[in-house]
Write a protein that holds these residues in place. Structure first.
Motif, PDB file in Angstrom:
ATOM      1  N   ASN A 298     -70.727 -56.160 -72.107  1.00  0.00           N
ATOM      2  CA  ASN A 298     -71.172 -56.405 -70.625  1.00  0.00           C
ATOM      3  C   ASN A 298     -70.966 -57.985 -70.407  1.00  0.00           C
ATOM      4  O   ASN A 298     -70.908 -58.685 -71.231  1.00  0.00           O
ATOM      5  N   VAL A 299     -71.077 -58.103 -69.258  1.00  0.00           N
ATOM      6  CA  VAL A 299     -70.917 -59.600 -68.537  1.00  0.00           C
ATOM      7  C   VAL A 299     -71.228 -59.436 -67.221  1.00  0.00           C
ATOM      8  O   VAL A 299     -71.576 -58.545 -66.490  1.00  0.00           O
ATOM      9  N   GLY A 300     -72.124 -60.568 -66.878  1.00  0.00           N
ATOM     10  CA  GLY A 300     -72.893 -60.847 -65.672  1.00  0.00           C
ATOM     11  C   GLY A 300     -73.288 -62.308 -65.162  1.00  0.00           C
ATOM     12  O   GLY A 300     -73.200 -63.090 -66.064  1.00  0.00           O
ATOM     13  N   GLY A 301     -73.510 -62.119 -63.974  1.00  0.00           N
ATOM     14  CA  GLY A 301     -74.049 -63.578 -63.461  1.00  0.00           C
ATOM     15  C   GLY A 301     -74.108 -63.580 -62.048  1.00  0.00           C
ATOM     16  O   GLY A 301     -73.988 -62.722 -61.379  1.00  0.00           O
ATOM     17  N   TYR A 302     -74.152 -64.896 -61.700  1.00  0.00           N
ATOM     18  CA  TYR A 302     -74.136 -65.188 -60.172  1.00  0.00           C
ATOM     19  C   TYR A 302     -73.679 -66.570 -59.683  1.00  0.00           C
ATOM     20  O   TYR A 302     -73.266 -67.510 -60.666  1.00  0.00           O
ATOM     21  N   ILE A 321     -73.457 -67.567 -65.920  1.00  0.00           N
ATOM     22  CA  ILE A 321     -72.764 -66.320 -66.526  1.00  0.00           C
ATOM     23  C   ILE A 321     -73.152 -65.995 -67.940  1.00  0.00           C
ATOM     24  O   ILE A 321     -73.282 -66.664 -68.602  1.00  0.00           O
ATOM     25  N   LYS A 322     -73.259 -64.656 -68.158  1.00  0.00           N
ATOM     26  CA  LYS A 322     -73.670 -64.283 -69.521  1.00  0.00           C
ATOM     27  C   LYS A 322     -72.951 -62.992 -69.884  1.00  0.00           C
ATOM     28  O   LYS A 322     -72.680 -62.163 -69.284  1.00  0.00           O
ATOM     29  N   GLY A 323     -72.625 -62.779 -71.214  1.00  0.00           N
ATOM     30  CA  GLY A 323     -71.856 -61.768 -71.514  1.00  0.00           C
ATOM     31  C   GLY A 323     -72.342 -61.478 -73.082  1.00  0.00           C
ATOM     32  O   GLY A 323     -72.542 -62.240 -73.864  1.00  0.00           O
ATOM     33  N   ALA A 324     -72.037 -60.321 -73.493  1.00  0.00           N
ATOM     34  CA  ALA A 324     -72.305 -59.991 -74.906  1.00  0.00           C
ATOM     35  C   ALA A 324     -71.106 -58.740 -75.141  1.00  0.00           C
ATOM     36  O   ALA A 324     -70.531 -58.048 -74.427  1.00  0.00           O
ATOM     37  N   LEU A 325     -71.133 -58.885 -76.553  1.00  0.00           N
ATOM     38  CA  LEU A 325     -70.141 -57.854 -77.327  1.00  0.00           C
ATOM     39  C   LEU A 325     -71.013 -57.272 -78.181  1.00  0.00           C
ATOM     40  O   LEU A 325     -71.323 -57.767 -79.359  1.00  0.00           O
ATOM     41  N   SER A 338     -73.166 -62.738 -78.279  1.00  0.00           N
ATOM     42  CA  SER A 338     -73.451 -62.972 -76.799  1.00  0.00           C
ATOM     43  C   SER A 338     -73.101 -64.349 -76.546  1.00  0.00           C
ATOM     44  O   SER A 338     -73.478 -65.284 -77.570  1.00  0.00           O
ATOM     45  N   ALA A 339     -73.077 -64.922 -75.578  1.00  0.00           N
ATOM     46  CA  ALA A 339     -72.882 -66.164 -74.790  1.00  0.00           C
ATOM     47  C   ALA A 339     -73.338 -66.324 -73.324  1.00  0.00           C
ATOM     48  O   ALA A 339     -73.093 -65.411 -72.681  1.00  0.00           O
ATOM     49  N   LYS A 340     -73.907 -67.482 -72.911  1.00  0.00           N
ATOM     50  CA  LYS A 340     -74.162 -67.737 -71.744  1.00  0.00           C
ATOM     51  C   LYS A 340     -73.770 -69.301 -71.532  1.00  0.00           C
ATOM     52  O   LYS A 340     -73.967 -70.356 -72.187  1.00  0.00           O
ATOM     53  N   GLY A 341     -73.549 -69.423 -69.892  1.00  0.00           N
ATOM     54  CA  GLY A 341     -73.273 -70.980 -69.549  1.00  0.00           C
ATOM     55  C   GLY A 341     -73.620 -70.971 -68.343  1.00  0.00           C
ATOM     56  O   GLY A 341     -73.665 -69.871 -67.523  1.00  0.00           O
TER      57      GLY A 341
END
Length: 930
Positions: A298-302, A321-325, A338-341
């Motif tokens: 999943n991935v998402g953000g604004y 933005i943030k995403g996970a596998l 997961s990672a976010k920035g």
């Protein structure tokens, strides 16, 4: 919002005898045709070898999709629930409970499980979240423990609750939790919040978590690096109790924001656009999809653009933005990377002048209480002289146009693996690299009310002038000058002290003030690790769950708060800055005393410091059930090896660079390039014990004792002691709720504040705080389409044994209310469901009782109530629209005074400094689901 539990009515038991050996991740070969839910759930239950319980009216008229092929039982159950529009209330591998429109169970900070349940034919379980999310429990470690049996004060807010609240900041979301007092008046970030009688600004005792790990080890300041968006599924909180055991620096409370997990059954996408009347524009996206049957992402953000809620000529922009596998092995459990920035700017608002009229707070002409903001074009970019050891150029730029600029880069690994049906291992780790560049205005900081006076007083030498030292220097430097005056840096207009009519008409109020430019840069690294295991044993009416683990944190935080300076500006929105000038008899300028409006440098000391912490914690939490009696206890021991590097001030202040105008010839408090090094290793244990007795499926009582602590780098450890007892009750769908009585003892509460006569000098307060109170959280639903939530706290906080800089203050403060702490705080939220699933209309009334701006209780800020309302419309299955309005009646509400004025504040000639809520704001969003 419900923190309670749900009980299904008219249950239809659709089941075969379930094997006790069924594992959460076990796969079965399914061949279930698409059909009505009432028959399809029965067919699925038989092929899965589990029992499914659902209310008869919940399945009526619903359908399921076809389920075919080898599939994990839990994944198949999610597909069944998703397709039929039901929610998984609970699932323990043997028995599943489905229902409609109920809410999620809270999550363990030490364990993630793909299913949670109470094995009973009359479910007293809290409800399930989004069908694709893990079911989790904050503050508990048993994966199948119903909330009614908990001995902790747990609260939950679903995604719908968050959307209904329409939060403008992370702090706004905390108002969903009973007992949390929020001062969300700084803007989107850098807000204050406290719990159960702790003085305002005590957020370092409240641990904000994301998916069970602290956003920041230290607790306070976490809202710089976290925002809610479509990636967040819900919020869960536990106050006191096990919070101090299951996380670090959460002795007051743990508030856990739970993210959506990747969808293993179908592609899921959402988009949302929002707009608010003050100019905020925001776009959000979320996408999740399976890659294989065992791998999903999943991935998402604004992205957003906003000038902030108060008047502002600048627009602040940014993104996150943030995403996970996630991989789910055949044997069960999961591995998630997961990672976010992000890089986001936000406006910041501090205190501003107010006045009392007939005992009610009001504004000053040209500065609105509701939307006024002295910041603006004049503060866009200001070069401030500073020590060359702090910046080789000898200058540091203050940039109000950037506001607070926060950067985030995080990498995280989470995993869980079942060793057997009764043993589960987990490991959570994350590395966060972050920074913020804070450019904030603090009117009246240090000078307090004395800095707010008429322009005539400013220009008249003597004790009545807030810049008398500068005027005295001006007399010496310009002996031929007749008088002093001000020169507007924007227009060039000069007014002399003899032009009293013009000065008194300045902006319709005649005031000038001193405003501090606070440029605070933080660069940090925060590594955290939490690993351990859970062993569960069950035999007859005896159940036991033991969780043991270890946490490690390595944290470095470098700070540059040098070049904190002050200017003279007028009192209005988008205010102007003024130079102080010497004038001849004809009001011609013969010399300039200030530096482009700057009248002081180095106000808050050298400002260079570094803090490092290397901590290790070992913890154990055991939860035991014997029939209807539930006992639990936990302990955590932490050792913190801390280092504090404090930049030293030179004995002789460094001169300003050549060609700097004005009479101030040094940079003020001067960092000399050296550090005082303090090292200290401290250790302490937190512990808790609780009991719950469930008289009936609808009624339980609980009691708890907890002793927690807060690490403060090399400063003394602060202890929090909590006693509480409560009752939880529900009667069918008509009423559910809890009531808790508590006493909280904050021992050796220790913090610094600026000496109001010398802001570069820090003074220390040490005091005990004792709070006794009652907390209530109740939902009443007299008819199916109407409900009312009430949550509130009624408390008596008191200061005891207060010392300033180690000197007892005797009776002066004894028994006073801690600063910025209300005795009464409650929210009422009625909601009406529209027919045919069209949506919901809701309202909210929030009441905040009177608070004091200072520990001396010299300035009382009146109580206030804020009314909000909104509507959600489900246009169709894929489109939802929301409109909401906050502070509909434009109420004036003040959340704090001037913290840097000291502990004995006062109202001077009817005027004082405070920080206030904004006026009426409104806006809405449109959400698309694909």
């Amino acid at each position: 919002m419900r923190s309670q539990f749900y009980m299904g009515l008219m249950l239809t038991s659709v089941a075969v005898a379930a094997s006790p050996a069924v594992a959460f991740g076990q796969t079965r070969n399914f061949d279930v045709a698409a059909q009505s839910a009432s028959t399809g759930i029965v067919a699925f239950a038989r092929q899965a070898g589990i029992q499914i319980i659902a209310p008869e009216d919940a399945t009526r008229g619903r359908r399921i999709v076809a389920i075919k092929g080898n599939l994990a039982v839990a994944d198949g159950l999610r597909q069944i629930a998703s397709a039929s529009g039901l929610k998984i209330v609970s699932f323990n591998g043997r028995t599943a409970v489905l229902a409609t429109g109920v809410m999620a169970a809270p999550r363990s900070t030490t364990q993630v499980s793909t299913a949670v349940a109470q094995d009973t034919t009359a479910p007293t379980a809290v409800s399930a979240p989004d069908e694709n999310a893990d079911i989790v429990v904050t503050g508990q470690t048993t994966r199948n423990r119903a909330l009614i049996t908990s001995s902790a004060d747990i609260t939950l807010a679903s995604r719908a609750d968050i959307d209904r609240k329409a939060p403008r900041s992370t702090a706004d979301m905390l108002e969903l939790i009973p007992g949390i007092f929020v001062e969300s008046t700084a803007g989107a970030v850098s807000n204050n919040y406290s719990v159960r009688g702790l003085q305002g600004g005590g957020q370092r005792f409240i641990q904000l978590e994301e998916d069970g790990m602290p956003i920041l080890y230290s607790g306070g300041g976490a809202d710089f690096f976290f925002d809610q968006d479509l990636t967040i599924d819900r919020l869960e909180a536990v106050k006191g109790g096990s919070s101090g055991v299951l996380t670090v620096n959460g002795a007051g409370a743990t508030i856990n924001f739970i993210s959506k997990t990747p969808n293993f059954t179908r592609t899921e996408a959402m988009a949302r656009g929002s707009y608010y009347n003050y100019g905020q524009k925001r776009g959000e996206l979320y996408l999740s999809s399976p890659i294989t049957d065992k791998l999903a992402f999943n991935v998402g953000g604004y992205f957003q653009s906003s000038p902030g809620v108060r008047d502002n000529p600048f627009d602040y922009r940014g993104w996150r933005i943030k995403g996970a596998l996630e991989y789910r092995p055949e044997a069960g459990g999961y591995i998630r990377i997961s990672a976010k920035g992000g890089d986001i700017e936000n406006a910041f608002y501090a205190d501003q002048p107010y006045r009392f009229i007939d005992g009610e707070p009001s504004g000053i002409p040209s500065l609105s209480t509701q939307f006024g903001n002295v910041g603006g074009d004049a503060f866009k970019s200001i070069q401030v002289p500073v020590s060359t050891f702090a910046n080789p150029s000898g200058f540091r730029e203050f940039r109000y146009q950037d506001g607070i600029k926060a950067k985030t880069a995080q990498f995280r690994i989470d995993m869980e693996t079942p060793v057997s049906d009764s043993v589960n291992l987990f490991l959570h780790s994350r590395y966060l690299k972050y920074s913020y560049d804070f450019n904030g205005l603090f009117p009246g900081s240090g000078t307090g009310n004395a800095g707010l006076t008429s322009a005539v007083n400013y220009l008249t030498p003597g004790a009545g002038s807030p810049i008398n030292d500068l005027l005295s220097a001006g007399r010496t430097a310009f002996p031929t000058a007749t008088r002093f005056g001000i020169r507007n840096l924007r227009t060039g207009t000069v007014l002399g002290s003899n032009q009293t009519t013009d000065l008194n008409a300045l902006n319709g109020n005649g005031f000038l003030q001193r405003t501090t430019l606070n440029h605070d840069y933080i660069d940090g690294k925060d590594f955290g690790l939490n690993g351990g295991g859970t062993w569960e044993y069950e035999s007859g009416g005896f159940k036991n769950s033991l969780t043991v683990g270890a946490m490690y944190y390595d944290v470095t935080r470098e700070q540059d708060q040098s070049a904190t300076a002050s200017v003279v500006n007028d009192v209005r929105s988008n205010s102007d800055i003024y130079d102080i000038v010497a004038l001849n008899a004809a009001n011609g300028v013969v010399g300039t005393l200030s530096d482009n409006g700057l009248v002081s440098y180095g106000d808050w000391g050298a400002g260079i410091r570094t803090r490092k912490d290397s901590t290790v914690s070992f913890y154990a939490n055991d939860e035991l059930s014997i029939g209807d009696l539930h006992l639990d206890g936990g302990i955590r021991w932490e050792r913190d090896s801390a280092t504090f590097l404090d930049g030293q001030a030179a004995a002789v202040n460094q001169p300003v660079q050549p060609n700097v105008p004005g009479l101030i010839r040094t940079v003020g408090s001067t960092f000399d390039g050296t550090f005082a090094r303090t090292q200290r290793t401290q250790s302490k244990a937190a512990y808790t014990a609780g009991a719950n007795y469930q008289f009936t499926p609808n009624l339980a009582i609980y009691a708890r004792y907890a002793n927690g602590f807060q690490t403060n780098n090399t400063d003394p450890i602060t202890t929090i002691e909590l006693y509480e007892a409560g009752v939880r009750y529900q009667y069918q769908r008509f009423i559910s709720g809890s009531a808790t009585i508590f006493q909280t003892n904050f021992k050796n509460q220790n913090y610094n504040f600026a000496n109001p006569t010398n802001p570069s000098q820090q003074q220390n307060i040490n005091a005990d705080l004792r709070t006794r109170g009652v907390e209530v959280d109740v939902n009443v639903r007299p008819i199916t389409w109407f409900s009312v939530d009430f949550q509130g706290v009624f408390q008596q906080p008191k200061l005891l044994n207060l010392e300033i800089d180690g000197v007892s203050q005797g009776a002066q403060y004894e028994g006073n209310r801690p600063e910025r702490t209300p005795a009464k705080l409650f929210t009422i939220t009625p909601a009406i469901k529209l027919p045919n699933g069209l949506g919901e209309v809701y309202g909210r009334y929030k009441y905040v009782g009177r608070i004091f701006a200072d520990a001396g209780n010299g300035v009382a800020l009146p109580s206030y109530g804020v009314t909000s309302a909104g509507i959600t419309i489900n246009v169709n299955d894929r489109i939802q629209a929301n409109f909401n309005a906050d502070n509909i009646f434009n109420v004036v509400g003040l959340t704090e005074g001037n913290p840097r004025q000291g502990q004995t504040q006062a109202v001077t000639d009817g005027y004082f400094y405070a920080r206030g809520i904004v006026g009426t704001t409104y806006g809405g969003s449109v959400t698309l689901k694909f």
